[in-house]
Motif scaffolding. Sequence first.
Motif, PDB file in Angstrom:
ATOM      1  N   TRP A  68       0.811  -1.219   0.000  1.00 41.91           N
ATOM      2  CA  TRP A  68       0.000   0.000   0.000  1.00 41.91           C
ATOM      3  C   TRP A  68       0.842   1.265   0.000  1.00 41.91           C
ATOM      4  CZ3 TRP A  68      -4.893   0.655  -1.149  1.00 41.91           C
ATOM      5  CH2 TRP A  68      -5.698  -0.479  -1.185  1.00 41.91           C
ATOM      6  N   PHE A  69       2.092   1.179   0.445  1.00 43.10           N
ATOM      7  CA  PHE A  69       2.933   2.373   0.496  1.00 43.10           C
ATOM      8  C   PHE A  69       3.076   3.005  -0.884  1.00 43.10           C
ATOM      9  CE2 PHE A  69       5.313   0.577   4.409  1.00 43.10           C
ATOM     10  CZ  PHE A  69       4.219   0.846   5.202  1.00 43.10           C
ATOM     11  N   HIS A  70       3.202   2.178  -1.899  1.00 41.95           N
ATOM     12  CA  HIS A  70       3.319   2.702  -3.265  1.00 41.95           C
ATOM     13  C   HIS A  70       2.037   3.434  -3.674  1.00 41.95           C
ATOM     14  CE1 HIS A  70       7.095   0.646  -3.905  1.00 41.95           C
ATOM     15  NE2 HIS A  70       6.546  -0.456  -3.438  1.00 41.95           N
ATOM     16  N   GLU A  75      -0.923   7.926  -5.360  1.00 43.28           N
ATOM     17  CA  GLU A  75      -2.235   8.562  -5.341  1.00 43.28           C
ATOM     18  C   GLU A  75      -2.282   9.829  -4.499  1.00 43.28           C
ATOM     19  OE1 GLU A  75      -5.229   7.635  -6.771  1.00 43.28           O
ATOM     20  OE2 GLU A  75      -4.244   6.036  -7.884  1.00 43.28           O
ATOM     21  N   ASP A  76      -1.490   9.870  -3.457  1.00 45.72           N
ATOM     22  CA  ASP A  76      -1.688  10.912  -2.459  1.00 45.72           C
ATOM     23  C   ASP A  76      -0.465  11.782  -2.224  1.00 45.72           C
ATOM     24  OD1 ASP A  76      -4.409  10.092  -1.862  1.00 45.72           O
ATOM     25  OD2 ASP A  76      -3.453   8.270  -1.155  1.00 45.72           O
ATOM     26  N   GLY A  77       0.586  11.549  -2.980  1.00 44.34           N
ATOM     27  CA  GLY A  77       1.707  12.468  -3.016  1.00 44.34           C
ATOM     28  C   GLY A  77       2.528  12.646  -1.757  1.00 44.34           C
ATOM     29  N   PHE A  78       2.795  11.584  -1.030  1.00 37.98           N
ATOM     30  CA  PHE A  78       3.791  11.725   0.019  1.00 37.98           C
ATOM     31  C   PHE A  78       4.727  10.535  -0.025  1.00 37.98           C
ATOM     32  CE2 PHE A  78       0.529   9.444   2.396  1.00 37.98           C
ATOM     33  CZ  PHE A  78       1.227   8.629   3.258  1.00 37.98           C
ATOM     34  N   GLU A 112      -3.975   0.539  -8.683  1.00 39.94           N
ATOM     35  CA  GLU A 112      -5.229   0.436  -9.437  1.00 39.94           C
ATOM     36  C   GLU A 112      -6.406   0.193  -8.503  1.00 39.94           C
ATOM     37  OE1 GLU A 112      -4.709  -2.538 -12.458  1.00 39.94           O
ATOM     38  OE2 GLU A 112      -3.062  -1.434 -13.396  1.00 39.94           O
ATOM     39  N   TYR A 113      -6.215  -0.674  -7.520  1.00 35.15           N
ATOM     40  CA  TYR A 113      -7.285  -0.988  -6.582  1.00 35.15           C
ATOM     41  C   TYR A 113      -7.660   0.245  -5.754  1.00 35.15           C
ATOM     42  CZ  TYR A 113      -9.974  -3.296  -2.954  1.00 35.15           C
ATOM     43  OH  TYR A 113     -10.969  -3.663  -2.094  1.00 35.15           O
ATOM     44  N   ALA A 114      -6.661   1.031  -5.346  1.00 34.42           N
ATOM     45  CA  ALA A 114      -6.947   2.268  -4.604  1.00 34.42           C
ATOM     46  C   ALA A 114      -7.800   3.198  -5.457  1.00 34.42           C
ATOM     47  CB  ALA A 114      -5.650   2.958  -4.187  1.00 34.42           C
ATOM     48  N   ARG A 120     -15.464   4.088  -6.250  1.00 32.52           N
ATOM     49  CA  ARG A 120     -16.629   3.426  -5.649  1.00 32.52           C
ATOM     50  C   ARG A 120     -17.266   4.285  -4.560  1.00 32.52           C
ATOM     51  NH1 ARG A 120     -15.242  -2.149  -3.355  1.00 32.52           N
ATOM     52  NH2 ARG A 120     -14.930  -2.585  -5.568  1.00 32.52           N
ATOM     53  N   ILE A 121     -16.441   5.004  -3.816  1.00 34.21           N
ATOM     54  CA  ILE A 121     -17.022   5.819  -2.738  1.00 34.21           C
ATOM     55  C   ILE A 121     -17.203   7.283  -3.140  1.00 34.21           C
ATOM     56  CG2 ILE A 121     -16.219   4.314  -0.901  1.00 34.21           C
ATOM     57  CD1 ILE A 121     -13.912   6.230  -0.424  1.00 34.21           C
TER      58      ILE A 121
END
Length: 124
Positions: A68-70, A75-78, A112-114, A120-121
Motif C-alpha cells: 500500500w505504500f506505493h 495517489e496521495d503524493g507523500f 489500481e485498486y486504490a 466506488r465511494i
Amino acid sequence: MSLTLYMYIQIYVCGQKIVKTKGEDKQKAKEEMIFNMKLLETTLGNEPFFGGEAFGYLNISLISFGSWFHAFEFEDGFSIMDACPKILEWVNRCKERKSVSGALPDPKATIEYAGVLKKRIGIE
C-alpha cells in the motif's frame, strides 16, 4: 495491547482515511500515518526485522502494508522513503524473501485498486 499492535491498527485506520477522504481530513490522515510509521521505525531500531535477526510473525503481519505504500505515494503524493526510510528498507528486506514477494500483490495492482476504491465511494 502491545505498542506494535496499536501502531498496526493505527496504520490500517490511517490508510483507510487516506484512501477514503479529501482535503484537510486526508492531510490529517497522512500526518497520523507518518507519526505512527515513525513510531514503528523506532520499534524496528537498527534490527533487520521486527524482533531482531529472524523474520517472524510480527513481520508477517506488518508486511501487508508494504504494497500500500506505493499507492499512498502515487495517489496521495507523500514519500514513505523521505518520511520513514528504515520502514521502506525493511519492506525491501522482507520482499527479498521468496515467501513474501510471492504473496504480496504487485504495487501497480494496489495502485489500481486504490483508484477503484476511490471511484466506488465517490472520491474521484
